[in-house]
Scaffold this motif. Sequence first.
Motif, short mmCIF file in Angstrom:
data_model
loop_
_atom_site.label_atom_id
_atom_site.label_comp_id
_atom_site.label_asym_id
_atom_site.label_seq_id
_atom_site.Cartn_x
_atom_site.Cartn_y
_atom_site.Cartn_z
N MET A 1 0.85 -1.18 0.00
CA MET A 1 0.00 0.00 0.00
C MET A 1 0.90 1.24 0.00
O MET A 1 1.79 1.36 0.81
CB MET A 1 -0.92 0.00 1.22
CG MET A 1 -1.84 1.19 1.28
SD MET A 1 -2.98 1.16 2.68
CE MET A 1 -4.24 0.11 2.03
N ALA A 2 0.62 2.15 -0.92
CA ALA A 2 1.37 3.40 -0.98
C ALA A 2 1.06 4.24 0.25
O ALA A 2 0.01 4.11 0.86
CB ALA A 2 1.03 4.16 -2.26
N VAL A 3 1.97 5.13 0.56
CA VAL A 3 1.85 5.97 1.75
C VAL A 3 0.52 6.72 1.79
O VAL A 3 -0.14 6.78 2.81
CB VAL A 3 3.03 6.96 1.83
CG1 VAL A 3 2.84 7.98 2.94
CG2 VAL A 3 4.32 6.20 2.03
N MET A 4 0.09 7.28 0.67
CA MET A 4 -1.12 8.11 0.64
C MET A 4 -2.41 7.31 0.45
O MET A 4 -3.49 7.87 0.54
CB MET A 4 -1.02 9.15 -0.48
CG MET A 4 -0.13 10.33 -0.14
SD MET A 4 -0.81 11.37 1.18
CE MET A 4 -2.25 12.06 0.38
N ASP A 5 -2.33 6.00 0.18
CA ASP A 5 -3.54 5.22 -0.08
C ASP A 5 -4.54 5.28 1.07
O ASP A 5 -5.75 5.30 0.84
CB ASP A 5 -3.21 3.77 -0.40
CG ASP A 5 -2.63 3.60 -1.80
OD1 ASP A 5 -2.63 4.59 -2.56
OD2 ASP A 5 -2.17 2.49 -2.11
N VAL A 6 -4.06 5.31 2.30
CA VAL A 6 -4.95 5.35 3.45
C VAL A 6 -5.83 6.60 3.40
O VAL A 6 -6.97 6.59 3.85
CB VAL A 6 -4.16 5.25 4.78
CG1 VAL A 6 -3.36 6.51 5.05
CG2 VAL A 6 -5.08 4.92 5.93
N PHE A 7 -5.34 7.66 2.81
CA PHE A 7 -6.10 8.89 2.64
C PHE A 7 -6.88 8.88 1.32
O PHE A 7 -8.09 9.09 1.29
CB PHE A 7 -5.15 10.09 2.67
CG PHE A 7 -5.83 11.42 2.53
CD1 PHE A 7 -6.32 12.09 3.63
CD2 PHE A 7 -5.99 12.01 1.28
CE1 PHE A 7 -6.96 13.31 3.50
CE2 PHE A 7 -6.62 13.23 1.14
CZ PHE A 7 -7.11 13.89 2.25
N LEU A 8 -6.17 8.64 0.22
CA LEU A 8 -6.77 8.74 -1.11
C LEU A 8 -7.89 7.74 -1.35
O LEU A 8 -8.85 8.04 -2.07
CB LEU A 8 -5.69 8.58 -2.19
CG LEU A 8 -4.60 9.66 -2.19
CD1 LEU A 8 -3.52 9.32 -3.21
CD2 LEU A 8 -5.20 11.02 -2.46
N ASP A 9 -7.81 6.55 -0.75
CA ASP A 9 -8.85 5.54 -0.93
C ASP A 9 -10.19 5.95 -0.32
O ASP A 9 -11.21 5.34 -0.61
CB ASP A 9 -8.41 4.19 -0.35
CG ASP A 9 -7.39 3.49 -1.23
OD1 ASP A 9 -7.18 3.93 -2.38
OD2 ASP A 9 -6.81 2.49 -0.77
N ARG A 10 -10.19 6.96 0.51
CA ARG A 10 -11.43 7.43 1.13
C ARG A 10 -12.13 8.50 0.30
O ARG A 10 -13.27 8.85 0.56
CB ARG A 10 -11.13 7.95 2.53
CG ARG A 10 -10.84 6.83 3.50
CD ARG A 10 -10.36 7.35 4.84
NE ARG A 10 -10.29 6.32 5.84
CZ ARG A 10 -9.35 5.37 5.92
NH1 ARG A 10 -8.39 5.33 5.02
NH2 ARG A 10 -9.35 4.48 6.88
N LEU A 11 -11.44 9.05 -0.69
CA LEU A 11 -12.03 10.09 -1.53
C LEU A 11 -12.97 9.48 -2.56
O LEU A 11 -12.71 8.42 -3.11
CB LEU A 11 -10.94 10.88 -2.25
CG LEU A 11 -9.93 11.60 -1.35
CD1 LEU A 11 -8.89 12.32 -2.21
CD2 LEU A 11 -10.62 12.58 -0.42
N ASP A 12 -14.06 10.16 -2.83
CA ASP A 12 -15.02 9.72 -3.84
C ASP A 12 -15.63 10.95 -4.52
O ASP A 12 -16.83 11.22 -4.39
CB ASP A 12 -16.11 8.85 -3.20
CG ASP A 12 -16.93 8.09 -4.24
OD1 ASP A 12 -16.45 7.93 -5.38
OD2 ASP A 12 -18.05 7.68 -3.90
#
Length: 163
Positions: free
Chosen positions: A1-12
């Motif tokens: 998992m990329a560093v920003m995925d924890v944040f970016l995966d929540r965007l819609d």
Amino acid sequence: MAVMDVFLDRLDPDMCVVTAAAGGERAGCLVGFSSQCSIRPVRYVVWISDANRTFRVARSADVLAVHLLARDRRGTAELFGGRSGDEVDKFRRVRWREAYGGAAVLEDAEAWFVGRVLERIAGGDHVGFVLEPVEWGGREKAACGPLLRLADARTIAPGHPVD
């Protein structure tokens, strides 16, 4: 998992189709990166990949048209997101009309605006086009269904390489 995925995966975010016309050419693409960027005066920015045909047309355009689609317009999203304008004339497959400054406005959009390009900003593999709205239209919000969002478009394979 990329560093920003924890944040970016929540965007819609809402997806939009951006169209450009310049030098006798028309182009359009599905865009996931866009936002209002000023309240007074109203400004809106759309980020277009520098790898696709729409960018090549947009960099010479005076205006761009930005369209919000309803979820039930997935076919339009697949056309503008999953097909390259280098291979197919997308505008032969949709209803559209010419608007302010020669902009191509999609007739089936829930809402749209034409914006005068004020500035182009480099931003990695995308270029931001800061727009001043000059013409707009669409259906009343109460008469519209839900808008197409990133989660609805994740399975559309890009019409051009993303790397």
